[in-house]
Design a protein around this motif. Structure first.
Motif, PDB file in Angstrom:
ATOM      1  N   LEU A 175      62.683 -50.634   0.278  1.00  0.00           N
ATOM      2  CA  LEU A 175      63.133 -52.014   0.106  1.00  0.00           C
ATOM      3  C   LEU A 175      62.011 -52.889  -0.454  1.00  0.00           C
ATOM      4  O   LEU A 175      62.271 -53.809  -1.244  1.00  0.00           O
ATOM      5  CB  LEU A 175      63.620 -52.574   1.444  1.00  0.00           C
ATOM      6  N   ARG A 195      67.612 -55.363  11.291  1.00  0.00           N
ATOM      7  CA  ARG A 195      68.805 -56.105  10.871  1.00  0.00           C
ATOM      8  C   ARG A 195      69.558 -56.628  12.108  1.00  0.00           C
ATOM      9  O   ARG A 195      70.049 -57.766  12.124  1.00  0.00           O
ATOM     10  CB  ARG A 195      69.713 -55.198  10.029  1.00  0.00           C
ATOM     11  N   THR A 235      69.134 -63.021   6.493  1.00  0.00           N
ATOM     12  CA  THR A 235      68.362 -61.902   5.926  1.00  0.00           C
ATOM     13  C   THR A 235      67.728 -62.280   4.595  1.00  0.00           C
ATOM     14  O   THR A 235      66.855 -61.575   4.098  1.00  0.00           O
ATOM     15  CB  THR A 235      69.233 -60.647   5.738  1.00  0.00           C
ATOM     16  N   ASP A 259      68.227 -61.271  -1.612  1.00  0.00           N
ATOM     17  CA  ASP A 259      67.818 -59.876  -1.845  1.00  0.00           C
ATOM     18  C   ASP A 259      67.240 -59.227  -0.591  1.00  0.00           C
ATOM     19  O   ASP A 259      66.387 -58.340  -0.681  1.00  0.00           O
ATOM     20  CB  ASP A 259      66.798 -59.804  -2.987  1.00  0.00           C
ATOM     21  N   ASP A 260      67.693 -59.672   0.574  1.00  0.00           N
ATOM     22  CA  ASP A 260      67.216 -59.134   1.863  1.00  0.00           C
ATOM     23  C   ASP A 260      65.716 -59.348   2.066  1.00  0.00           C
ATOM     24  O   ASP A 260      65.064 -58.608   2.804  1.00  0.00           O
ATOM     25  CB  ASP A 260      67.550 -57.642   1.997  1.00  0.00           C
ATOM     26  N   GLU A 261      65.151 -60.392   1.451  1.00  0.00           N
ATOM     27  CA  GLU A 261      63.699 -60.567   1.511  1.00  0.00           C
ATOM     28  C   GLU A 261      63.219 -60.979   2.908  1.00  0.00           C
ATOM     29  O   GLU A 261      62.096 -60.617   3.302  1.00  0.00           O
ATOM     30  CB  GLU A 261      63.232 -61.585   0.468  1.00  0.00           C
ATOM     31  N   LEU A 293      64.693 -60.031   5.751  1.00  0.00           N
ATOM     32  CA  LEU A 293      64.770 -58.775   6.502  1.00  0.00           C
ATOM     33  C   LEU A 293      63.529 -57.936   6.227  1.00  0.00           C
ATOM     34  O   LEU A 293      62.911 -57.384   7.142  1.00  0.00           O
ATOM     35  CB  LEU A 293      66.032 -58.003   6.103  1.00  0.00           C
TER      36      LEU A 293
END
Length: 618
Positions: free
Chosen positions: A105, A441, A451, A454-456, A458
């Protein structure tokens, strides 16, 4: 027809300039302000914008690193300048190993945030840690630049580094970096390594990274460029030289004289950037830049400590010296000076480094070797034995959990490991750190935290869990504001100004913290929520478990661990908490069988040596 001049391009190490100088980095508003002037200088093909250390310390002073990276990289992209980050392979952006799903990720997030090049290194030069990052970086759309961590030992030869470079290129690396993080690579040797790479792989770009401290760097730049190096990492005033990097002005003049094709520098813009950097130092960053770090010192040749670590080392030494001198005062012994401590530390690093298997002295292993040396010095100064306290992270390195040591471990350490029932590891290091994104998560969902794009967010929690939680709670910003206020008060006192104890209120994410700043007589400073905090437990009875060192208190090292609590039965020798000091977690064990009757601190609290951590009734 005249031969075409060999072109050499420059990369501005804006990240490492600050890390090599001190403890903190500029705020995002400062970064965005200086970026256009850096672009206007017209001489940089690349800028090191973020990466290991840089993003973590954003959290430490209460700023979101994801927002900082997006805003900071944008002006360079618009100008056609590449951005690069420093990546610690198995350790990602932190000091300790990272699960593979978090590593994957990482590259996706950083590319979408605006970082082009991932410079990956492993302080053990273990290819098992580096090669997966090649695939992860490319899958995320990034350029994979793999590093040879340069040091000087009987093991680290021209042949050793040449073979390593060939294997990385064959595994898919787009570029190679000679990461001379301590500046102790010998110039001719470095030139030979570059020549060997270019002879077999002439189209693979090679970048050279050095630090100025020991004094070899300018000669090394010239030698690697003669051998075919394509990019040279540079700094600029007022943060070049010292524990930092060669200055772009000097490198450009030297290479131009040697017949290389180098870019011109817009001096008006150079002075503009220089002025802004000084303004950032005057604002708050200068309070964390020890004056010694602006000096070069050839004493660094023997211990080989990296420039990036020296930035925080001198700041940390103030605390370590205070701890030693407290002990000496109690025992009517003469006080030690900082110079005496520094020389003892350098000598101890040189002594223990071969015994610990010659790990390259780069993050995190430079910190482990330095911390071990400093702990040995502190323990021996207090009448205890060398190796009497070894942090878990240091054991993990010596036992092979983070990768194979370049050299053999000393017999005395092998015997100590066996006596303590510790196991040696030969398996792939990544296998010791299972996937964890689902756990993080769930934590975000439970806390109703977003989150992020772009789930940054998380990613940030998963990469820096302890720091992220302190950032979200507001504790990080409060602690930073407290420390900065204390340093400003001390400086005012040193100049003859008023430096009496004072109290200020800091607003952090809507919660007000009352910050008491200690006076210059050495009285302590504190930061507590304005609303009274409840104690962890009522005062208990039993034997006091005291802290052997200064640092931050934690009940657990990772989110998956179970914390002890009041009422728990514990056994003598059982780990009951940790003290994070010098970026490593030191396990603190119960000194007797019994029941925990009191836990005196909350996770993240700052503690001093000899503070009572908890009470255990037998």
């Amino acid at each position: 027809m005249a031969n075409k001049k060999k072109e050499v391009k420059f990369c501005l190490l804006f990240r490492d300039m600050w890390q090599a100088a001190g403890k903190y980095v500029p705020r995002v508003d400062q970064l965005v302000k200086v970026a256009p002037a850096i672009v206007k200088m017209g001489c940089f093909a690349r800028v090191e914008t973020n990466g290991g250390g840089f993003e973590q310390v954003n959290l430490l002073f209460g700023e979101n690193p994801n927002k900082a990276v997006r805003a900071w990289t944008k002006p360079f992209h618009e100008a056609g300048i590449q951005t690069q980050l420093l990546d610690r392979a198995l350790n990602g952006l932190r000091m300790s190993p990272v699960p593979s799903d978090v590593r994957k990720l990482f590259y996706v997030v950083k590319k979408k945030q605006g970082t082009d090049i991932a410079r990956t290194f492993c302080g053990l030069n273990d290819l098992r840690n580096i090669i997966p990052s090649i695939g992860y970086a490319k899958a995320g759309g990034m350029i994979s630049q793999c590093s040879l961590c340069i040091t000087f030992s009987p093991i680290h030869t021209v042949e050793y580094y040449t073979d390593m470079a060939y294997k990385l290129i064959e595994a898919g690396a787009d570029e190679i970096c000679l990461k001379d993080m301590a500046g102790i690579g010998r110039p001719v040797t470095l030139g030979q390594i570059v020549a060997n790479i270019k002879k077999k792989y002439p189209d693979i770009p090679v970048q050279y990274h050095s630090h100025a401290g020991p004094g070899f760097s300018m000669a090394s730049v010239l030698e690697v460029c003669k051998a075919g190096c394509d990019y040279v990492d540079v700094g600029m005033e007022p943060l070049s030289w010292g524990t930092g990097h060669v200055d772009v002005l000097a490198v450009q003049a030297m290479l131009k004289d040697a017949g290389f094709d180098v870019p011109e520098i817009n001096m008006e813009a150079y002075m503009e950037v220089r002025t802004m950097i000084q303004e950032m130092m005057d604002d708050f960053l200068g309070y964390y830049i020890p004056s010694r770090n602006r000096l070069m010192n050839s004493l660094l040749i023997a211990p080989g400590l990296p420039g990036g670590m020296m930035g925080s080392l001198m700041t940390d030494l103030e605390t370590n010296l205070e701890s030693i001198n407290k002990y000496k005062a109690k025992n009517n012994l003469p006080a030690m000076t900082q110079d005496e401590l520094l020389i003892k530390l350098f000598n101890e690093v040189a002594y223990i480094w071969p015994k610990m298997g010659y790990p390259c002295l780069v993050t995190p292993f430079s910190q482990y070797v330095k911390n071990m040396a400093l702990m040995n010095v502190m323990q021996m100064e207090k009448g205890k034995e060398r190796w009497s306290m070894i942090a878990d992270d240091i054991w993990d390195m010596m036992l092979g959990k983070a990768g194979a040591l370049p050299g053999p471990l000393a017999p005395e350490l092998v015997e100590k490991a066996k006596a303590e029932g510790r196991e040696f590891h030969t398996e792939d290091p990544q296998s010791n750190y299972p996937d964890a994104l689902d756990t993080f998560r769930k934590e975000m969902a439970d806390n109703k935290w977003e989150t992020g794009e772009d789930d940054e967010e998380l990613f940030e929690l998963a990469m820096h869990p302890q720091q992220y939680r302190l950032y979200k709670s507001g504790q990080a910003k409060a602690a930073f504001e407290e420390d900065l206020a204390k340093r400003k008060a001390e400086k005012a006192g040193a100049k003859g100004g008023v430096a009496l104890p004072q109290t200020v209120t800091v607003d952090v994410n809507g919660e007000k913290y009352t910050v008491t700043i200690g006076a210059n007589d050495g009285s302590s400073a504190s930061a507590t929520p304005a609303a009274a905090q409840t104690a962890t437990s009522a005062p208990g009875e039993g034997k006091e478990l005291q802290s052997p060192l200064e640092g931050k208190f934690y009940l657990v090292k990772s989110a998956s661990d179970t914390a002890v609590k009041v009422g728990d039965m514990v056994k003598k020798g059982q780990t009951v908490c940790y003290i994070e000091a010098m970026k490593t977690f030191n396990a603190i064990a119960a000194e007797c069988d019994g029941v925990i009757t009191e836990i005196c601190y909350k996770s993240g609290d700052s503690i001093s040596e000899d503070d009572v951590l908890m009470k255990i009734k037998g």
